[in-house]
Design a protein around this motif. Sequence first.
Motif, short mmCIF file in Angstrom:
data_model
loop_
_atom_site.label_atom_id
_atom_site.label_comp_id
_atom_site.label_asym_id
_atom_site.label_seq_id
_atom_site.Cartn_x
_atom_site.Cartn_y
_atom_site.Cartn_z
N VAL A 54 -3.17 -9.58 5.94
CA VAL A 54 -4.39 -9.29 6.71
C VAL A 54 -4.05 -8.57 8.00
O VAL A 54 -4.70 -7.61 8.40
CB VAL A 54 -5.17 -10.59 6.97
N ARG A 55 -2.99 -9.03 8.65
CA ARG A 55 -2.57 -8.38 9.91
C ARG A 55 -2.19 -6.92 9.68
O ARG A 55 -2.53 -6.03 10.47
CB ARG A 55 -1.38 -9.16 10.49
N LYS A 56 -1.47 -6.66 8.58
CA LYS A 56 -1.06 -5.29 8.26
C LYS A 56 -2.27 -4.40 8.02
O LYS A 56 -2.29 -3.23 8.38
CB LYS A 56 -0.15 -5.26 7.04
N GLN A 57 -3.32 -4.95 7.40
CA GLN A 57 -4.52 -4.17 7.15
C GLN A 57 -5.14 -3.70 8.46
O GLN A 57 -5.59 -2.56 8.57
CB GLN A 57 -5.54 -5.01 6.37
N ARG A 61 -5.05 0.22 10.34
CA ARG A 61 -6.43 0.71 10.52
C ARG A 61 -7.19 0.79 9.20
O ARG A 61 -8.05 1.64 9.01
CB ARG A 61 -6.42 2.09 11.21
N GLN A 62 -6.88 -0.12 8.32
CA GLN A 62 -7.61 -0.23 7.07
C GLN A 62 -8.63 -1.37 7.13
O GLN A 62 -9.35 -1.61 6.17
CB GLN A 62 -6.63 -0.45 5.91
N PRO A 154 -2.63 -4.37 -0.60
CA PRO A 154 -1.59 -5.11 0.13
C PRO A 154 -1.14 -6.33 -0.66
O PRO A 154 -1.93 -7.01 -1.31
CB PRO A 154 -2.31 -5.50 1.43
N GLY A 155 0.13 -6.56 -0.63
CA GLY A 155 0.66 -7.71 -1.34
C GLY A 155 0.86 -7.51 -2.82
O GLY A 155 1.28 -8.44 -3.51
N VAL A 156 0.57 -6.31 -3.32
CA VAL A 156 0.73 -6.03 -4.75
C VAL A 156 1.69 -4.85 -4.92
O VAL A 156 1.48 -3.80 -4.30
CB VAL A 156 -0.62 -5.70 -5.40
N PRO A 157 2.73 -4.98 -5.72
CA PRO A 157 3.62 -3.84 -5.94
C PRO A 157 2.89 -2.73 -6.70
O PRO A 157 2.21 -2.99 -7.69
CB PRO A 157 4.77 -4.41 -6.76
#
Length: 570
Positions: A54-57, A61-62, A154-157
């Motif tokens: 969530v932080r990376k999102q 800026r997503q 995010p979190g999925v290869p």
Amino acid sequence: MKSWVCADAGLAIKRVFLDEPDASLARALWAEWQEQKLTVIAPTLWAYEVTSVVRKQVYRRQMAPDAEPATLTTVLRLPVQLMRPPDLHARASELAQRLNRPAAYDAHYLALAEMYECPFWTALIILHTNDIHGRVEGLARIATLVEQTRAENPGVPVLYFDAGDIEEPSRRLSNLTKGTAMHRLLNLAGCDAAVAGNGAWLRYGPQVLGDHGRAARYPLLLANLRMSDGVLPPGVQPTTTLEIASDPEQRAGPWRLGLIGMTADMPEYSAFFDLSAVPAASLVRELAAALRQDGADAVIVLSHMSLKTDRELAAELQNDVVAIIGAHSHDLLPEGERVGRVLIAQAGQYAEHLGRLDLAWDGERLEVVRATMIPVTQATPRSPRVLAEVDVIEAEAARFLDEIIGELAEPLDFALDRECGAANLMADMLRERMGGEIAVVAAGQAFTGPLPAGPLRRGTLWDVCSSTANPAIATLPGAQLSALLAKGLDPAFAAERPHTLRGQERGLLHLSGGTMRDGVLHVDGAPVDPARGYRVAGSDWEFEHYGGYADPDWGLQIEYEVPTIDKVTR
């Protein structure tokens, strides 16, 4: 029935982020677990992972910053029971060591699923292209879509594979670099693996695969072709194994995906290069078994062999591979095609679509949940990184093309419906080079424009002569030679625009070493002898079946100088 199921952070994120392309699949999976009264479990690090996603999102800026608290609260309230049984860390460490992983994050999920004797579910997305054939702008747009897909999941290869023929001898940047430029661009598009097609090295020789392999920062696969000494061509490898991690930024994951590269068997391989093909089905079965023995949990084939061949392979490999990502026949399969348990995928041609496979891993088997196509349109932005590399390659090529290679005393005109100086030049060159009594050249495959008088630069010649034909010589009886000429001088046949010439007219056949008088070929001033054999120079276009000039029943014994490929422009 087990009462537990272990799920990674990626599936949780997909359930919450409703705008993700396959969020509905994740929600359906969770609903199925609920219906089966399964308790979703995860190691305690699950909370740290979803918080980080969530932080990376937000950081990327997503996601709007003010949405971060509510989103995080929603994720953390999911019905996931965080577990920390005794010896979890020790068992995760043992698994990471046994599986040769540099980190033990995902090994915790494996260890937890093992301890509770339940399935471990994780997600995987595979993007794929095929038969791009030198379309640089299309590849630049695909690079954008690959980057967007990775950011949206995010979190999925997210893996990206190319199934071959990224190169194209008739396209400028690919032609000037014998295909190497396309692999430099494919690097920047985020490619994880590719199979060697037939588009480049069939023209330039198998040694060009060494250049492609050195340029590629991904495994270039080719398993089924062998040189005369039994070894693989340079620059390629038969298989590779990829680590699949729930966090794409990790270098290793809890399971491994094996890949096998296969390309079409063509008669030109043995005729031109003394290459031979190994039977496909038995080879794939053997390599898949070896990959599993070396630790691969599932196997996918990257096939440049055509849809027809892929269907035959799939029928024979039901227990050996999960999917075949195909190419060569330029088929567009919007939802894929299943042959029993094996999914066949192919994404059309010319970078017009990006294929997508959504897969799920339950700890024992990899399953393709859905196959879709993403259209590549003019509205898709072009990747700045790819365009910047194009500029670098163009600057390298400009220096090469500026070299003076000769001088023309007078201009050479070009025409498709009459005799012209440019095609006569090619015919004369081929006759001298190949030692023929006569030479024949179709104007449309040799040139696309005139040449000016004065110093001749490589670039000037390349602009009007990007022909991919191979110099050749064959002995034809006078009767066959006359029939070939009659067809080549037929105005209606000359006006055809075959697919092989990418829309260019064939143009009239041009002669060197002979003249036509009242429709009869004369050599050395005498009418051609129908029974006598003549050494005739030309190219594969004039002699092979795909050119349409020579009757395949003639059984011509053609000798090639391979690879030459317009050496003057090299």
